[in-house]
Design a protein around this motif. Sequence first.
Motif, PDB file in Angstrom:
ATOM      1  N   ALA A 188    -100.595  55.119 -25.080  1.00 16.86           N
ATOM      2  CA  ALA A 188    -100.658  53.675 -24.883  1.00 16.86           C
ATOM      3  C   ALA A 188    -101.150  52.985 -26.160  1.00 16.86           C
ATOM      4  CB  ALA A 188    -101.599  53.373 -23.719  1.00 16.86           C
ATOM      5  N   PRO A 189    -101.089  51.653 -26.214  1.00 15.44           N
ATOM      6  CA  PRO A 189    -101.592  50.931 -27.388  1.00 15.44           C
ATOM      7  C   PRO A 189    -103.056  51.240 -27.679  1.00 15.44           C
ATOM      8  CG  PRO A 189    -100.219  49.481 -26.078  1.00 15.44           C
ATOM      9  CD  PRO A 189    -100.404  50.736 -25.269  1.00 15.44           C
ATOM     10  N   ILE A 190    -103.382  51.216 -28.956  1.00 15.35           N
ATOM     11  CA  ILE A 190    -104.731  51.555 -29.413  1.00 15.35           C
ATOM     12  C   ILE A 190    -105.474  50.353 -29.978  1.00 15.35           C
ATOM     13  CG2 ILE A 190    -104.221  54.001 -29.784  1.00 15.35           C
ATOM     14  CD1 ILE A 190    -103.835  53.388 -32.762  1.00 15.35           C
ATOM     15  N   THR A 191    -104.815  49.192 -30.028  1.00 19.52           N
ATOM     16  CA  THR A 191    -105.495  47.930 -30.315  1.00 19.52           C
ATOM     17  C   THR A 191    -105.039  46.918 -29.262  1.00 19.52           C
ATOM     18  OG1 THR A 191    -103.788  47.160 -31.864  1.00 19.52           O
ATOM     19  CG2 THR A 191    -105.662  48.389 -32.790  1.00 19.52           C
ATOM     20  N   MET A 192    -105.570  45.722 -29.326  1.00 17.81           N
ATOM     21  CA  MET A 192    -105.346  44.767 -28.238  1.00 17.81           C
ATOM     22  C   MET A 192    -103.891  44.317 -28.132  1.00 17.81           C
ATOM     23  SD  MET A 192    -108.650  42.416 -27.631  1.00 17.81           S
ATOM     24  CE  MET A 192    -110.235  43.213 -27.267  1.00 17.81           C
ATOM     25  N   THR A 193    -103.439  44.286 -26.908  1.00 14.85           N
ATOM     26  CA  THR A 193    -102.123  43.760 -26.571  1.00 14.85           C
ATOM     27  C   THR A 193    -102.228  42.259 -26.319  1.00 14.85           C
ATOM     28  OG1 THR A 193    -102.467  44.075 -24.205  1.00 14.85           O
ATOM     29  CG2 THR A 193    -101.574  45.958 -25.445  1.00 14.85           C
ATOM     30  N   ALA A 194    -101.076  41.624 -26.087  1.00 16.94           N
ATOM     31  CA  ALA A 194    -101.088  40.204 -25.741  1.00 16.94           C
ATOM     32  C   ALA A 194    -101.863  39.961 -24.452  1.00 16.94           C
ATOM     33  CB  ALA A 194     -99.654  39.696 -25.621  1.00 16.94           C
ATOM     34  N   ASP A 195    -101.713  40.846 -23.468  1.00 17.11           N
ATOM     35  CA  ASP A 195    -102.483  40.713 -22.228  1.00 17.11           C
ATOM     36  C   ASP A 195    -103.979  40.819 -22.483  1.00 17.11           C
ATOM     37  OD1 ASP A 195    -100.427  40.259 -20.410  1.00 17.11           O
ATOM     38  OD2 ASP A 195    -100.085  42.399 -20.053  1.00 17.11           O
ATOM     39  N   ASP A 196    -104.375  41.713 -23.389  1.00 16.98           N
ATOM     40  CA  ASP A 196    -105.793  41.852 -23.726  1.00 16.98           C
ATOM     41  C   ASP A 196    -106.348  40.566 -24.331  1.00 16.98           C
ATOM     42  OD1 ASP A 196    -105.836  44.473 -22.829  1.00 16.98           O
ATOM     43  OD2 ASP A 196    -105.629  45.345 -24.835  1.00 16.98           O
ATOM     44  N   VAL A 197    -105.574  39.923 -25.195  1.00 11.14           N
ATOM     45  CA  VAL A 197    -106.019  38.665 -25.803  1.00 11.14           C
ATOM     46  C   VAL A 197    -106.236  37.615 -24.719  1.00 11.14           C
ATOM     47  CG1 VAL A 197    -105.454  36.827 -27.436  1.00 11.14           C
ATOM     48  CG2 VAL A 197    -104.859  39.198 -27.980  1.00 11.14           C
ATOM     49  N   VAL A 198    -105.342  37.548 -23.752  1.00 12.68           N
ATOM     50  CA  VAL A 198    -105.507  36.611 -22.641  1.00 12.68           C
ATOM     51  C   VAL A 198    -106.801  36.896 -21.887  1.00 12.68           C
ATOM     52  CG1 VAL A 198    -104.551  35.850 -20.434  1.00 12.68           C
ATOM     53  CG2 VAL A 198    -103.041  36.180 -22.406  1.00 12.68           C
ATOM     54  N   LYS A 199    -107.109  38.167 -21.664  1.00  8.90           N
ATOM     55  CA  LYS A 199    -108.332  38.529 -20.946  1.00  8.90           C
ATOM     56  C   LYS A 199    -109.567  38.086 -21.722  1.00  8.90           C
ATOM     57  CE  LYS A 199    -106.199  42.459 -18.591  1.00  8.90           C
ATOM     58  NZ  LYS A 199    -106.061  43.928 -18.549  1.00  8.90           N
ATOM     59  N   VAL A 200    -109.544  38.216 -23.050  1.00  7.50           N
ATOM     60  CA  VAL A 200    -110.680  37.736 -23.853  1.00  7.50           C
ATOM     61  C   VAL A 200    -110.812  36.224 -23.719  1.00  7.50           C
ATOM     62  CG1 VAL A 200    -111.646  37.545 -26.170  1.00  7.50           C
ATOM     63  CG2 VAL A 200    -110.550  39.677 -25.459  1.00  7.50           C
ATOM     64  N   CYS A 201    -109.695  35.513 -23.782  1.00 10.14           N
ATOM     65  CA  CYS A 201    -109.731  34.061 -23.616  1.00 10.14           C
ATOM     66  C   CYS A 201    -110.350  33.678 -22.276  1.00 10.14           C
ATOM     67  CB  CYS A 201    -108.315  33.491 -23.713  1.00 10.14           C
ATOM     68  SG  CYS A 201    -107.561  33.563 -25.353  1.00 10.14           S
ATOM     69  N   GLN A 202    -109.969  34.366 -21.228  1.00  9.03           N
ATOM     70  CA  GLN A 202    -110.475  34.046 -19.893  1.00  9.03           C
ATOM     71  C   GLN A 202    -111.949  34.399 -19.750  1.00  9.03           C
ATOM     72  OE1 GLN A 202    -107.608  36.340 -17.707  1.00  9.03           O
ATOM     73  NE2 GLN A 202    -106.161  34.616 -17.513  1.00  9.03           N
ATOM     74  N   ALA A 203    -112.380  35.460 -20.441  1.00  7.77           N
ATOM     75  CA  ALA A 203    -113.779  35.878 -20.359  1.00  7.77           C
ATOM     76  C   ALA A 203    -114.695  35.039 -21.243  1.00  7.77           C
ATOM     77  CB  ALA A 203    -113.910  37.352 -20.747  1.00  7.77           C
ATOM     78  N   ALA A 204    -114.136  34.410 -22.276  1.00  2.30           N
ATOM     79  CA  ALA A 204    -114.934  33.603 -23.211  1.00  2.30           C
ATOM     80  C   ALA A 204    -114.237  32.266 -23.450  1.00  2.30           C
ATOM     81  CB  ALA A 204    -115.130  34.357 -24.519  1.00  2.30           C
ATOM     82  N   PRO A 205    -114.131  31.430 -22.429  1.00  2.00           N
ATOM     83  CA  PRO A 205    -113.361  30.188 -22.577  1.00  2.00           C
ATOM     84  C   PRO A 205    -113.953  29.204 -23.567  1.00  2.00           C
ATOM     85  CG  PRO A 205    -114.563  30.214 -20.495  1.00  2.00           C
ATOM     86  CD  PRO A 205    -114.680  31.588 -21.077  1.00  2.00           C
ATOM     87  N   GLN A 206    -115.224  29.383 -23.924  1.00  2.22           N
ATOM     88  CA  GLN A 206    -115.858  28.479 -24.874  1.00  2.22           C
ATOM     89  C   GLN A 206    -115.569  28.868 -26.325  1.00  2.22           C
ATOM     90  OE1 GLN A 206    -117.363  31.131 -23.615  1.00  2.22           O
ATOM     91  NE2 GLN A 206    -118.273  32.066 -25.442  1.00  2.22           N
ATOM     92  N   ALA A 207    -115.008  30.046 -26.550  1.00  2.00           N
ATOM     93  CA  ALA A 207    -114.865  30.580 -27.897  1.00  2.00           C
ATOM     94  C   ALA A 207    -113.508  30.235 -28.506  1.00  2.00           C
ATOM     95  CB  ALA A 207    -115.046  32.100 -27.880  1.00  2.00           C
TER      96      ALA A 207
END
Length: 251
Positions: A188-207
Amino acid sequence: MKLRLIRHATLQVEFAGQQLLIDPLLAEPRVYPSQTFGKTAARNPMVPLPCAVETLLQPDILVVTHSHFDHFDPVAIDRLPKQLPLICQPADQAQFAGYGFTQVIPVTSSPATVENLQFFRTEGRHGKGILGSAMGHVSGFIIKANQEPLLYIAGDTIWEPMVQAVLEQYHPDVIVLNTGAAQLNVGAPITMTADDVVKVCQAAPQAKIVAVHLEAINHCRLTRQALTDHLAKAKVANQVSIPADGELMTW
């Protein structure tokens, strides 16, 4: 704070009066072999530096998240001044000292202070399962200074509970993500995917999110355009910057 993407994960950051160089990959194009075989094979890096390498060789502080060639390459090892303070993870201390660097500063469970900056090490996971273990230990860093945004350099990690824990503990203002969905011929991928970036956005909406690690090394298969399209569909595009090589951002 001023942050300039050089290429891949290489960043110049002006932070509280200090010039930082992060994860330097300084070689000319096509010096290093492909990271995959088959139709995706290409020699690396696939794109040139956006500036003369000489402009990158006199930072105040060097920060290296881990020792893979695309984050600390032989050209950087050869050409960067050996007396520079070098912030790193403990697992790489002996290796970097062996290269001749005389101020290697491993960040343990306690923060390291250099000049007026504090560095806190964060955990990451460079892939899942056996492949992730084989990729070795990787870290990120929280960088803190008075009167500056709190900066999180996540490093080569996929989305994991440990990344969410960093977001919940520190509440960073600016987050740099190594994206690209890097993938070898197996696993599987070993760095962040597009879905992973979305999850970071959702977890840190202020950033504010900065997505790098794109279109420079041949196993990074996610393109800037594909990431842009995915973020738009997820309605988080306004939170994410996807800089071009050489682009400068200021906060």
